[in-house]
Design a protein around this motif. Sequence first.
Motif, PDB file in Angstrom:
ATOM      1  N   LEU A  33       0.864  -1.118  -0.080  1.00  0.00           N
ATOM      2  CA  LEU A  33       0.109  -0.120  -0.100  1.00  0.00           C
ATOM      3  C   LEU A  33       0.812   1.035  -0.170  1.00  0.00           C
ATOM      4  N   GLY A  34       1.999   1.114   0.616  1.00  0.00           N
ATOM      5  CA  GLY A  34       2.900   2.437   0.746  1.00  0.00           C
ATOM      6  C   GLY A  34       3.517   2.613  -0.669  1.00  0.00           C
ATOM      7  N   VAL A  35       3.594   1.515  -1.413  1.00  0.00           N
ATOM      8  CA  VAL A  35       4.373   1.647  -2.701  1.00  0.00           C
ATOM      9  C   VAL A  35       3.132   2.188  -3.610  1.00  0.00           C
ATOM     10  N   VAL A  36       1.927   1.862  -3.651  1.00  0.00           N
ATOM     11  CA  VAL A  36       0.917   2.537  -4.347  1.00  0.00           C
ATOM     12  C   VAL A  36       0.676   4.036  -3.995  1.00  0.00           C
ATOM     13  N   LEU A  37       0.740   4.179  -2.387  1.00  0.00           N
ATOM     14  CA  LEU A  37       0.598   5.866  -2.021  1.00  0.00           C
ATOM     15  C   LEU A  37       1.800   6.542  -2.663  1.00  0.00           C
ATOM     16  N   ARG A  42       1.292   0.690  -9.804  1.00  0.00           N
ATOM     17  CA  ARG A  42      -0.048   0.892 -10.635  1.00  0.00           C
ATOM     18  C   ARG A  42      -0.381  -0.197 -11.217  1.00  0.00           C
ATOM     19  N   ALA A  43      -0.033  -1.543 -10.804  1.00  0.00           N
ATOM     20  CA  ALA A  43      -0.410  -2.789 -11.193  1.00  0.00           C
ATOM     21  C   ALA A  43      -0.259  -3.790 -10.165  1.00  0.00           C
ATOM     22  N   THR A  44      -0.955  -4.849 -10.331  1.00  0.00           N
ATOM     23  CA  THR A  44      -1.034  -5.922  -9.441  1.00  0.00           C
ATOM     24  C   THR A  44      -1.253  -7.330 -10.206  1.00  0.00           C
ATOM     25  N   ALA A  45      -0.711  -8.408  -9.558  1.00  0.00           N
ATOM     26  CA  ALA A  45      -0.741  -9.740 -10.077  1.00  0.00           C
ATOM     27  C   ALA A  45      -1.423 -10.639  -9.170  1.00  0.00           C
ATOM     28  N   GLU A  46      -2.483 -11.667  -9.501  1.00  0.00           N
ATOM     29  CA  GLU A  46      -3.027 -12.511  -8.754  1.00  0.00           C
ATOM     30  C   GLU A  46      -3.354 -13.838  -9.456  1.00  0.00           C
ATOM     31  N   LEU A  47      -3.226 -14.895  -8.848  1.00  0.00           N
ATOM     32  CA  LEU A  47      -3.364 -16.419  -9.801  1.00  0.00           C
ATOM     33  C   LEU A  47      -5.132 -16.272  -9.883  1.00  0.00           C
ATOM     34  N   VAL A  48      -5.532 -16.781 -11.187  1.00  0.00           N
ATOM     35  CA  VAL A  48      -6.767 -16.756 -11.393  1.00  0.00           C
ATOM     36  C   VAL A  48      -7.415 -17.963 -10.244  1.00  0.00           C
ATOM     37  N   ALA A  49      -6.601 -18.909  -9.858  1.00  0.00           N
ATOM     38  CA  ALA A  49      -6.783 -20.015  -9.214  1.00  0.00           C
ATOM     39  C   ALA A  49      -7.112 -19.566  -7.568  1.00  0.00           C
ATOM     40  N   GLU A  50      -6.628 -18.199  -7.196  1.00  0.00           N
ATOM     41  CA  GLU A  50      -6.716 -17.780  -5.993  1.00  0.00           C
ATOM     42  C   GLU A  50      -8.193 -16.910  -6.059  1.00  0.00           C
ATOM     43  N   PHE A  51      -8.483 -16.263  -6.947  1.00  0.00           N
ATOM     44  CA  PHE A  51     -10.002 -15.751  -7.046  1.00  0.00           C
ATOM     45  C   PHE A  51     -10.921 -17.016  -6.863  1.00  0.00           C
ATOM     46  N   ALA A  52     -10.726 -18.014  -7.598  1.00  0.00           N
ATOM     47  CA  ALA A  52     -11.698 -19.406  -7.539  1.00  0.00           C
ATOM     48  C   ALA A  52     -11.655 -19.765  -6.292  1.00  0.00           C
ATOM     49  N   ALA A  53     -10.601 -19.837  -5.538  1.00  0.00           N
ATOM     50  CA  ALA A  53     -10.535 -20.400  -3.942  1.00  0.00           C
ATOM     51  C   ALA A  53     -11.345 -19.600  -2.977  1.00  0.00           C
ATOM     52  N   PRO A  74     -10.143   0.825   5.047  1.00  0.00           N
ATOM     53  CA  PRO A  74      -9.707   1.265   4.030  1.00  0.00           C
ATOM     54  C   PRO A  74      -8.781   2.451   3.675  1.00  0.00           C
ATOM     55  N   ARG A  75      -8.072   2.557   2.543  1.00  0.00           N
ATOM     56  CA  ARG A  75      -7.195   3.666   2.395  1.00  0.00           C
ATOM     57  C   ARG A  75      -7.411   4.098   1.157  1.00  0.00           C
ATOM     58  N   LEU A  76      -7.621   3.485   0.235  1.00  0.00           N
ATOM     59  CA  LEU A  76      -7.819   4.054  -1.252  1.00  0.00           C
ATOM     60  C   LEU A  76      -8.937   3.203  -2.043  1.00  0.00           C
ATOM     61  N   VAL A  77      -9.658   3.967  -2.991  1.00  0.00           N
ATOM     62  CA  VAL A  77     -10.403   3.363  -3.808  1.00  0.00           C
ATOM     63  C   VAL A  77      -9.535   3.280  -5.099  1.00  0.00           C
ATOM     64  N   LEU A  78      -9.374   1.935  -5.876  1.00  0.00           N
ATOM     65  CA  LEU A  78      -8.709   1.996  -7.188  1.00  0.00           C
ATOM     66  C   LEU A  78      -9.759   1.529  -7.975  1.00  0.00           C
ATOM     67  N   ARG A  79      -9.289   1.767  -9.337  1.00  0.00           N
ATOM     68  CA  ARG A  79     -10.347   1.395 -10.433  1.00  0.00           C
ATOM     69  C   ARG A  79      -9.437   0.564 -11.325  1.00  0.00           C
ATOM     70  N   TRP A 143      -9.538   7.707  -5.272  1.00  0.00           N
ATOM     71  CA  TRP A 143     -10.047   8.422  -4.024  1.00  0.00           C
ATOM     72  C   TRP A 143      -9.079   7.821  -2.841  1.00  0.00           C
ATOM     73  N   PRO A 144      -8.916   8.566  -2.040  1.00  0.00           N
ATOM     74  CA  PRO A 144      -9.314   9.828  -1.884  1.00  0.00           C
ATOM     75  C   PRO A 144      -8.769  10.732  -2.718  1.00  0.00           C
ATOM     76  N   PRO A 145      -9.057  12.180  -2.729  1.00  0.00           N
ATOM     77  CA  PRO A 145      -8.885  13.066  -3.653  1.00  0.00           C
ATOM     78  C   PRO A 145      -7.245  13.665  -3.730  1.00  0.00           C
ATOM     79  N   GLU A 146      -6.700  13.358  -2.616  1.00  0.00           N
ATOM     80  CA  GLU A 146      -5.435  13.876  -2.278  1.00  0.00           C
ATOM     81  C   GLU A 146      -4.463  12.775  -2.746  1.00  0.00           C
ATOM     82  N   HIS A 147      -5.078  11.487  -3.010  1.00  0.00           N
ATOM     83  CA  HIS A 147      -4.077  10.469  -3.387  1.00  0.00           C
ATOM     84  C   HIS A 147      -4.350  10.093  -4.963  1.00  0.00           C
ATOM     85  N   ALA A 148      -5.444  10.611  -5.370  1.00  0.00           N
ATOM     86  CA  ALA A 148      -6.157  10.222  -6.936  1.00  0.00           C
ATOM     87  C   ALA A 148      -4.862  10.453  -7.890  1.00  0.00           C
TER      88      ALA A 148
END
Length: 154
Positions: A33-37, A42-53, A74-79, A143-148
């Motif tokens: 989260l600190g790296v995002v802030l 601005r990217a992330t990776a997750e296994l399809v199997a993790e979503f399924a699990a 909650p700290r950020l809203v991502l799109r 969101w929030p605006p100061e981090h958008a």
Amino acid sequence: MWAEYAAAHPQVAGDEYVVDRFGDSAALSDELLGVVLGGRKRATAELVAEFAARGEPLPRIGAHWVACDGAGRPRLVLRSTDLRIATFDEVDAQFAHDEGEDDRTLESWRREHRRYWERTCAARGAVWSGSDEIVLERFAVVWPPEHADGARPA
């Protein structure tokens, strides 16, 4: 946090969203989260199997998620802005750079994600394989605006 965002952006008020965190521990969640802030991630990776699990659908472009810190606050809203499915060997240097972790090289991305997925797969009784499908997701902070993304200093 979602209510504040939706009130400021009525066009998304009825949209579905997920509440999640990065990583598999409080410490890793806070670190990523600190790296995002800091603006690098601005990217992330997750296994399809993790979503399924977890019984979750795969993300979709335009979907939102509330990113929490390691304590679940909650700290950020991502799109989600871009998605693709790939295998480990199909991940490229640009994606590794956009994920913003470590030294941002493909070599470190592969080393650290291999470790991560071996650990998370073992935790759910599975064995990680380089042929497992991975959701490669790019996102914007909205969101929030100061981090958008695109926010201007006051």
